[in-house]
Design a protein around this motif. Structure first.
Motif, PDB file in Angstrom:
ATOM      1  N   SER A 144     104.118-105.239 -40.349  1.00 33.45           N
ATOM      2  CA  SER A 144     104.351-103.548 -40.677  1.00 33.45           C
ATOM      3  C   SER A 144     104.257-104.089 -42.459  1.00 33.45           C
ATOM      4  N   ALA A 145     105.084-105.111 -43.115  1.00 34.14           N
ATOM      5  CA  ALA A 145     104.982-105.554 -44.413  1.00 34.14           C
ATOM      6  C   ALA A 145     103.687-106.061 -44.532  1.00 34.14           C
ATOM      7  N   LEU A 146     103.344-107.119 -44.209  1.00 34.38           N
ATOM      8  CA  LEU A 146     101.695-107.243 -44.551  1.00 34.38           C
ATOM      9  C   LEU A 146     100.679-106.934 -44.704  1.00 34.38           C
ATOM     10  N   SER A 147     100.914-105.324 -43.674  1.00 33.43           N
ATOM     11  CA  SER A 147      99.682-104.240 -44.007  1.00 33.43           C
ATOM     12  C   SER A 147     100.536-103.588 -45.546  1.00 33.43           C
ATOM     13  N   CYS A 148     101.513-103.221 -45.261  1.00 35.31           N
ATOM     14  CA  CYS A 148     102.068-102.704 -47.201  1.00 35.31           C
ATOM     15  C   CYS A 148     101.414-103.693 -48.003  1.00 35.31           C
ATOM     16  N   LEU A 149     101.580-104.883 -47.687  1.00 37.95           N
ATOM     17  CA  LEU A 149     101.050-105.914 -48.649  1.00 37.95           C
ATOM     18  C   LEU A 149      99.401-105.823 -49.317  1.00 37.95           C
ATOM     19  N   GLU A 154      89.565-107.081 -23.917  1.00 39.84           N
ATOM     20  CA  GLU A 154      88.542-108.980 -23.025  1.00 39.84           C
ATOM     21  C   GLU A 154      89.234-108.097 -21.509  1.00 39.84           C
ATOM     22  N   LYS A 155      90.732-107.585 -21.223  1.00 39.19           N
ATOM     23  CA  LYS A 155      91.079-106.776 -19.767  1.00 39.19           C
ATOM     24  C   LYS A 155      90.545-105.574 -19.563  1.00 39.19           C
ATOM     25  N   HIS A 156      89.245-104.929 -20.636  1.00 43.42           N
ATOM     26  CA  HIS A 156      88.605-103.723 -20.254  1.00 43.42           C
ATOM     27  C   HIS A 156      89.727-103.059 -19.518  1.00 43.42           C
ATOM     28  N   ALA A 157      90.711-102.844 -20.145  1.00 43.78           N
ATOM     29  CA  ALA A 157      91.572-101.906 -20.557  1.00 43.78           C
ATOM     30  C   ALA A 157      91.761-100.533 -21.761  1.00 43.78           C
ATOM     31  N   VAL A 158      90.462-100.631 -22.219  1.00 41.10           N
ATOM     32  CA  VAL A 158      90.513 -98.920 -22.953  1.00 41.10           C
ATOM     33  C   VAL A 158      89.102 -98.584 -23.263  1.00 41.10           C
ATOM     34  N   ASP A 159      88.894 -97.697 -23.769  1.00 35.71           N
ATOM     35  CA  ASP A 159      86.877 -97.224 -24.283  1.00 35.71           C
ATOM     36  C   ASP A 159      86.790 -97.179 -25.376  1.00 35.71           C
ATOM     37  N   ILE A 160      87.940 -96.794 -26.137  1.00 37.75           N
ATOM     38  CA  ILE A 160      88.359 -96.345 -27.412  1.00 37.75           C
ATOM     39  C   ILE A 160      89.513 -97.785 -28.444  1.00 37.75           C
ATOM     40  N   LEU A 161      88.876 -98.306 -29.466  1.00 41.39           N
ATOM     41  CA  LEU A 161      89.772 -99.240 -29.610  1.00 41.39           C
ATOM     42  C   LEU A 161      90.908 -98.419 -30.914  1.00 41.39           C
ATOM     43  N   GLN A 162      91.337 -98.469 -31.094  1.00 39.20           N
ATOM     44  CA  GLN A 162      92.278 -97.893 -32.016  1.00 39.20           C
ATOM     45  C   GLN A 162      93.098 -98.760 -33.536  1.00 39.20           C
ATOM     46  N   PRO A 163      92.836-100.090 -33.922  1.00 40.97           N
ATOM     47  CA  PRO A 163      93.595-100.716 -34.817  1.00 40.97           C
ATOM     48  C   PRO A 163      93.897 -99.067 -36.159  1.00 40.97           C
ATOM     49  N   ASN A 164      95.017 -99.721 -36.598  1.00 40.03           N
ATOM     50  CA  ASN A 164      95.746 -98.883 -37.151  1.00 40.03           C
ATOM     51  C   ASN A 164      96.436 -99.977 -38.387  1.00 40.03           C
ATOM     52  N   CYS A 165      95.308-100.438 -39.280  1.00 36.14           N
ATOM     53  CA  CYS A 165      95.767-100.229 -41.245  1.00 36.14           C
ATOM     54  C   CYS A 165      97.324-100.673 -41.403  1.00 36.14           C
ATOM     55  N   CYS A 166      97.750 -99.612 -40.975  1.00 38.58           N
ATOM     56  CA  CYS A 166      99.331 -99.374 -41.866  1.00 38.58           C
ATOM     57  C   CYS A 166     100.510-100.108 -40.370  1.00 38.58           C
ATOM     58  N   PHE A 167      99.614-100.736 -39.790  1.00 40.17           N
ATOM     59  CA  PHE A 167     100.463-101.731 -38.941  1.00 40.17           C
ATOM     60  C   PHE A 167     100.622-102.982 -38.406  1.00 40.17           C
ATOM     61  N   ASN A 168      99.433-103.128 -38.642  1.00 40.12           N
ATOM     62  CA  ASN A 168      98.249-104.781 -37.516  1.00 40.12           C
ATOM     63  C   ASN A 168      97.511-105.658 -38.845  1.00 40.12           C
ATOM     64  N   GLY A 169      98.778-105.343 -40.201  1.00 40.24           N
ATOM     65  CA  GLY A 169      98.325-106.233 -41.138  1.00 40.24           C
ATOM     66  C   GLY A 169      97.157-105.739 -41.952  1.00 40.24           C
ATOM     67  N   GLY A 170      97.346-104.524 -42.161  1.00 38.65           N
ATOM     68  CA  GLY A 170      96.070-104.059 -42.917  1.00 38.65           C
ATOM     69  C   GLY A 170      94.593-104.174 -42.924  1.00 38.65           C
TER      70      GLY A 170
END
Length: 374
Positions: A106-111, A268-284
């Motif tokens: 989260s901190a790295l996301s802010c930066l 890789e585990k075929h767990a999702v049809d849609i991936l949801q990266p959020n820049c405010c939580f995953n490192g920006g």
């Protein structure tokens, strides 16, 4: 080195807000659920006085602020905001060599968001443009289906948002005392209210076990659900894969994962049809871009979950496989309070401003009035 891009200082603070939800008479503390009461606002200033901003959500916000001030600033002071790989490398190897998530992500996301904001201002380009400029307009869906609504108000609210131009609506599930059966009734109520031409998404926020999630899927498969977001405890990729195989409803996830390796596991585990990266939580944006390219390699779309649309709209506009932005009514209230010129959806689409960087003008009166005293 151009002083306009050299990191001089980081200032971060914790804030809180109450929101008004349509058709409910009283304000709700926080911005969606009981635990969502605080968030972090961050500014990065360069040696030439240029300022970029970043934000992150409710997860241990005071620890995020302390991490930015005490641990990250001494590492990155004097570095160039355009050297995002160098900055991330230094933070990773000095503070996070074991690839932990949570506060550090989260901190790295802010930066990182603030660095991209500064970069965009320096070269007169939007962040969406720096990311690749795939499109100027992005579709937005409205997260409106809060548990405070009874069935009749839920249907009325759904009709209201469709009348306002939204072509996608999302409901919160897995929090009602009636369990998955009540969730099924609520989904059907919304589908009956808005007809067949509106996308309906549901979000369990990790709260179902596999049996409950399968029972809900079985009960609403004929409702033409666009996606079921983060249905299972811990985003268990193995169990999500099993659920995905057992239902025709597309599965989405990844909004609160802290880096590309957790997102890679979902793919890789075929767990999702849609991936949801959020820049405010995953490192920006730096990490989100990598996640989006990973998804591209597997022919997967990315969509915004976890809110913060004024930041994630740049991801969805900039990258080739970007799709929906989440117009989360609670988090949108933060944007309306903090920024004087935040764009709004028109007929279900957000048109990004041509203003450089994030394209947002901070209302510092709101920043001061919402700040939580340390």
């Amino acid at each position: 080195m151009d002083a306009s891009f050299v990191i001089k200082d980081i200032r971060a603070s914790v804030h809180t807000i109450s929101i008004q939800i349509p058709l409910l008479s009283e304000k709700i503390a926080g911005f969606g659920r009981e635990e969502q009461t605080e968030f972090v606002f961050c500014e990065v200033e360069t040696a030439a006085g240029v300022t970029g901003i970043g934000m992150t959500g409710q997860f241990l916000p005071h620890a995020v602020v302390e991490t930015l001030h005490t641990h990250i600033l001494p590492l990155v002071r004097g570095m160039d905001v355009r050297d995002v790989e160098a900055v991330h490398s230094r933070v990773w190897w000095k503070l996070n060599a074991r690839a932990m998530t949570g506060v550090i992500s989260s901190a790295l996301s802010c930066l990182d968001i603030a660095m991209w904001d500064i970069h965009g201002k320096g070269v007169d380009r939007t962040i969406a443009g720096l990311l690749g400029g795939a499109r100027k307009n992005v579709p937005a869906y409205c997260t409106f289906g809060f548990p405070q609504y009874d069935l009749d108000l839920l249907a009325e609210a759904a009709k209201l948002h469709v009348a306002n131009g939204f072509k996608g609506l999302k409901l919160v599930v897995a929090v009602d005392k009636g369990g998955w059966r009540e969730d099924a009734r609520r989904v059907r109520k919304v589908r009956d209210a808005v007809g067949d031409d509106i996308d309906i998404m549901i979000d369990a926020n990790y709260l179902f076990n596999p049996v409950q999630a399968k029972q809900l899927c079985r009960a609403i498969e004929d409702c033409n659900i666009t996606w079921f977001e983060e249905p299972l405890h811990q985003n268990d990729a193995r169990a999500m894969h099993d659920l995905r195989r057992s239902t025709r409803i597309p599965i989405a996830g990844g909004q609160n994962e802290g880096h590309r390796w957790r997102l890679r596991e979902l793919v890789e585990k075929h767990a999702v049809d849609i991936l949801q990266p959020n820049c405010c939580f995953n490192g920006g944006y730096t990490e989100t871009r990598k996640a989006a390219h990973l998804a591209q390699a597997y022919n997967l779309p990315i969509a915004n979950g976890g809110g913060w649309p004024l930041f994630n709209m740049h991801t969805m506009a900039g990258l080739m496989n970007g799709w929906y932005v989440e117009w989360h009514l609670g988090i949108v209230s933060i944007g309306e309070a903090f920024f004087k010129d935040a764009p709004v959806p028109v007929n279900g689409e957000i048109t990004l401003s041509d203003k450089p960087g994030l394209g947002l003008t901070v209302d510092y009166d709101a920043v001061r009035s919402t700040r939580v005293k340390p």
